[in-house]
Design an enzyme around this catalytic site. Structure first.
Site, PDB file in Angstrom:
ATOM      1  CG  ASN A 134      64.049  44.724  28.234  1.00 11.69           C
ATOM      2  OD1 ASN A 134      64.580  45.816  28.148  1.00 11.69           O
ATOM      3  ND2 ASN A 134      64.497  43.965  27.118  1.00 11.69           N
ATOM      4  CB  SER A 150      60.887  58.424  24.496  1.00  7.28           C
ATOM      5  OG  SER A 150      60.886  57.154  23.948  1.00  7.28           O
ATOM      6  CG  HIS A 155      63.434  43.602  22.383  1.00  5.72           C
ATOM      7  ND1 HIS A 155      64.828  44.081  22.333  1.00  5.72           N
ATOM      8  CD2 HIS A 155      63.487  43.162  21.037  1.00  5.72           C
ATOM      9  CE1 HIS A 155      65.411  43.626  21.310  1.00  5.72           C
ATOM     10  NE2 HIS A 155      64.581  42.792  20.503  1.00  5.72           N
TER      11      HIS A 155
END
Ligand code: GRF
Length: 225
Positions: free
Chosen positions: A110, A16, A112
């Site tokens: 990244n 997504s 998270h």
């Protein structure tokens, strides 16, 4: 006009966040091109998003490698010829070693689902509930050799309600992820955010430890990302 920045997106699951990037590019608010989507999981449902957008897909199945460093070397071999300006871990569920990260220092980010440095690793939403915390959120950060660490670029906060469950939190935090990931990518692609001396800078000023705080009020500044 300079050519669009080249992104490589690594996924393992639903994708997504990949879709949020594809959508931001289509809307013209993210000035980049996804040159490849790479997955360690041949069955990752998110690969369908890449294929629908005609983005080349590569599968590097970690189960074919006896050692983590061998997998990382194969990944580096796949990414290097793509001349990526930025490698985006968007739900990539493998821990990367310096074999990979060292080759792309300052060019790997990244997303998270927690307010780092709180709750690195898995099951972040359950940990928030177990600790009785009143707020949670998501963070985009530069990747360093340690899991879910590395200088933060941007975070977004959500309140935790008394009737929240891990899945209701996950859903709400996901919506925030879809805002802050394209924003962080745009900032990296345009050179507004850089990693320097192990510190993240925005417009030449060091970012605070949790990164820039995204909020609805500040959304206007983010030019509709
Ligand atoms: C997201 O919650 C992301 O923060 C985490 O993995 C999940 C990936 O979700 N690293 P999706 O595959 O992008 O839907």
């Amino acid at each position: 006009m300079s050519p669009a920045a080249r992104l490589v997106v690594l996924i393992s699951g639903n994708g997504s966040n990949l879709l949020a990037l594809i959508d931001a590019i289509a809307r013209g608010v993210l000035h980049a091109r996804i040159v490849s989507v790479i997955s360690n999981n041949p069955q990752a449902p998110g690969l369908a998003h890449a294929r629908s957008a005609a983005i080349p897909v590569q599968i590097i199945d970690h189960r074919n490698y006896a050692e983590r460093t061998h997998f990382d070397a194969a990944l580096a071999d796949a990414v290097t010829p793509l001349a990526a300006d930025l490698v985006v871990l968007a739900g990539f569920m493998r821990i990367l070693t310096p074999t990979f990260i060292g080759a792309f220092t300052g060019r790997v980010i990244n997303i998270h689902p927690s307010l780092l440095p709180r709750h690195p690793g898995l099951d972040t939403h359950q940990k928030v509930l177990d600790n009785g915390e009143r707020e949670t959120g998501a963070t985009v950060h530069f990747v360093s050799a340690e899991l879910d660490s590395g200088p933060a670029i941007v975070h977004a906060v959500s309140a935790v309600n008394t009737d929240d469950t891990a899945s209701s939190l996950a859903m709400r935090v996901k919506l925030l992820e879809h805002k802050i990931l394209p924003l962080a990518v745009e900032w990296c692609c345009t050179g507004r955010v850089v990693l320097r001396d192990d510190c993240a800078f925005l417009d030449d000023s060091p970012l605070p430890p949790g990164g820039w705080r995204y909020s609805q009020e500040q959304q206007a500044l983010a030019k509709d990302i």
